[in-house]
Write an enzyme that holds these catalytic residues in place. Structure first.
Site, PDB file in Angstrom:
ATOM      1  N   GLY A  69      78.968  -8.931 -90.263  1.00 28.66           N
ATOM      2  CA  GLY A  69      79.284  -7.672 -89.590  1.00 28.66           C
ATOM      3  C   GLY A  69      79.448  -6.534 -90.586  1.00 28.66           C
ATOM      4  CB  THR A  70      80.952  -6.446 -93.972  1.00 30.42           C
ATOM      5  OG1 THR A  70      82.231  -6.923 -93.532  1.00 30.42           O
ATOM      6  CG2 THR A  70      81.131  -5.454 -95.098  1.00 30.42           C
ATOM      7  CG  ASN A 149      89.745  -5.228 -86.497  1.00 30.18           C
ATOM      8  OD1 ASN A 149      89.485  -4.067 -86.271  1.00 30.18           O
ATOM      9  ND2 ASN A 149      90.220  -5.622 -87.664  1.00 30.18           N
ATOM     10  CD  GLN A 179      87.403  -9.091 -83.620  1.00 30.01           C
ATOM     11  OE1 GLN A 179      87.466  -9.919 -82.721  1.00 30.01           O
ATOM     12  NE2 GLN A 179      87.663  -9.393 -84.886  1.00 30.01           N
ATOM     13  CB  SER A 199      80.166 -10.656 -87.205  1.00 32.48           C
ATOM     14  OG  SER A 199      80.469 -11.676 -88.124  1.00 32.48           O
ATOM     15  CG  HIS A 201      82.779 -15.060 -89.124  1.00 29.70           C
ATOM     16  ND1 HIS A 201      84.151 -15.049 -89.244  1.00 29.70           N
ATOM     17  CD2 HIS A 201      82.355 -13.850 -89.565  1.00 29.70           C
ATOM     18  CE1 HIS A 201      84.521 -13.882 -89.756  1.00 29.70           C
ATOM     19  NE2 HIS A 201      83.456 -13.135 -89.956  1.00 29.70           N
ATOM     20  CB  THR A 238      63.938 -16.583 -98.057  1.00 31.15           C
ATOM     21  OG1 THR A 238      62.932 -16.284 -99.021  1.00 31.15           O
ATOM     22  CG2 THR A 238      63.537 -17.809 -97.256  1.00 31.15           C
ATOM     23  CB  CYS A 323      89.776  -7.250 -94.168  1.00 26.80           C
ATOM     24  SG  CYS A 323      88.434  -8.098 -93.353  1.00 26.80           S
TER      25      CYS A 323
END
Ligand code: PLP
Length: 377
Positions: A69-70, A149, A179, A199, A201, A238, A323
């Site tokens: 996401g970052t 978030n 989120q 994102s 995860h 790749t 974070c």
């Protein structure tokens, strides 16, 4: 372990892990190779894109895979600033964005842009009217997240898009939906945002994979990485085939019972709110409507101590974004919380598998913490 920190990251279901391992071992071909193993890997990437795009509500060619996401946030903001460079250098965003957005905006400020950071009200909300007021002739980007978030507040992206259209603004609209994806129902093709970050995860996929939606107004976007021309020439490198296959499997699993799961999560959140508010000194922070995030405060009891003590008992919650790593959150600061409330904020976040007895264990542990200590503030 009682895991109540799904906004930080989510457990990876066994089926997703199996898909990742199978791909790593059995489908290790390079998608650019011109023999069957390469073509097979290429088809797998295409299928993964199709699955994620369907869940996001857009055509597959609108979606570029990234590493997180970052990365999606950084790229979206930089490409919008680059696209608008002949029109202006003004950005509108909020003071409560994830650091992936805030830090990119700050860097752009160092490079000559100006940014307006909209402040939320005490409940954590931002309105489309605030965006309308901040909008200027030279605004090239509006970046407002879909779901905060930390507070769980849902921001009015559709309304903000309508404001931009009504004003005939040339600014691109970016939303960080990390989120919001598969938590707050939306379709990329009707949300009105030009750029949407997600994102893997946060929805049961492995870490290290994300995506950016590029709407039709984003013509000739600035490529993120130059090289072999993968991802339609926009992000060379790749392809991370195993992660992409895992992302698609996680999305497929989440979508299976999505409505029921979201309703159950909302029920768990309501239950958690009731149990936690029953503890003397606990109050709600903000009025976030997202079904998976609840912020409360045990006013005066430093949240770092609570998080550590509960963690030692196997209960995982957080004081805010993972974070921040112990630093005070800019979100609570921007909401103007009272010093004692701010010091004690706890974020509890849920997944489809969260159970009531886990909430009971949390409430009991928090009650014990409160009973055994004195407030430090
Ligand atoms: N944006 C928001 C709202 C988030 O909650 C997060 C992660 O916590 C990110 C961006 C960053 O996503 P990633 O961890 O995939 O880089």
């Amino acid at each position: 372990m009682i895991y109540l920190d799904h906004a930080a990251t989510t457990p990876v279901p066994q089926e997703v892990a199996d898909t990742v391992c199978r791909t790593l071992v059995n489908q290790f071909g390079n998608p650019s190779s011109q023999y069957p193993a390469g073509r097979e890997a290429k088809a797998l990437v295409a299928r993964s894109r199709e699955t994620v795009a369907q869940a996001l509500g857009c055509e597959a060619e609108r979606l570029v895979f990234t590493s997180c996401g970052t990365e999606s946030d950084n790229w979206a903001i930089r490409l919008a600033a680059h696209r608008g460079r002949h029109t202006g250098k003004h950005i509108v965003t909020t003071a409560v964005e994830h650091s992936a957005v805030l830090e990119t905006c700050r860097r752009l400020e160092q490079e000559g842009c100006t940014a307006t950071y909209l402040r939320p009200d005490r409940n954590g909300n931002i309105t489309a009217a605030q965006v309308a007021e901040a909008l200027r002739e030279d605004t090239v980007l509006v970046s407002v997240m879909l779901v905060n978030n930390e507070s769980g507040c849902v921001f009015p992206i559709r309304e903000i898009a309508d404001v931009l259209r009504a004003r005939g603004s040339k600014a691109l609209l970016h939303t960080d939906a990390v989120q919001g994806f598969l938590k707050v129902p939306f379709r990329a093709d009707s949300l009105g945002a030009d750029l949407i970050s997600i994102s893997g995860h946060k929805v049961g996929a492995p870490k290290g994979v994300g995506a950016l939606y590029l709407g039709e107004r984003v013509r000739n976007p600035l490529p993120l990485l130059a090289g072999g021309g993968q991802e339609n020439g926009l992000r060379s490198g790749t392809e991370a085939t195993a992660q992409l296959a895992g992302f698609a499997k996680a999305v497929e699993l989440r979508r299976k019972h999505l409505d029921d799961d979201l309703a159950r999560m909302a029920g768990i959140k309501a239950y958690a709110l009731e149990r936690l508010l029953a503890i003397d000194g606990v109050e709600r922070v903000g009025d976030g409507a997202a079904p998976h995030i609840l912020a409360v405060s045990l006013a005066g009891y430093p949240s770092a101590n609570v998080v550590e003590e509960l963690g030692a008992q196997g209960i995982c919650i957080s004081a805010g974004s993972a974070c921040h790593r112990g630093r005070a959150s800019h979100v609570w600061e921007a909401m103007g919380l009272d010093r004692r409330v701010k010091a004690g904020v706890l974020r509890v976040s849920f997944g489809p598998e969260t159970r009531k007895d886990e909430i009971d264990a949390l409430a009991e542990a928090l009650q014990r913490h409160r009973d055994a200590r004195f407030p430090l503030l």
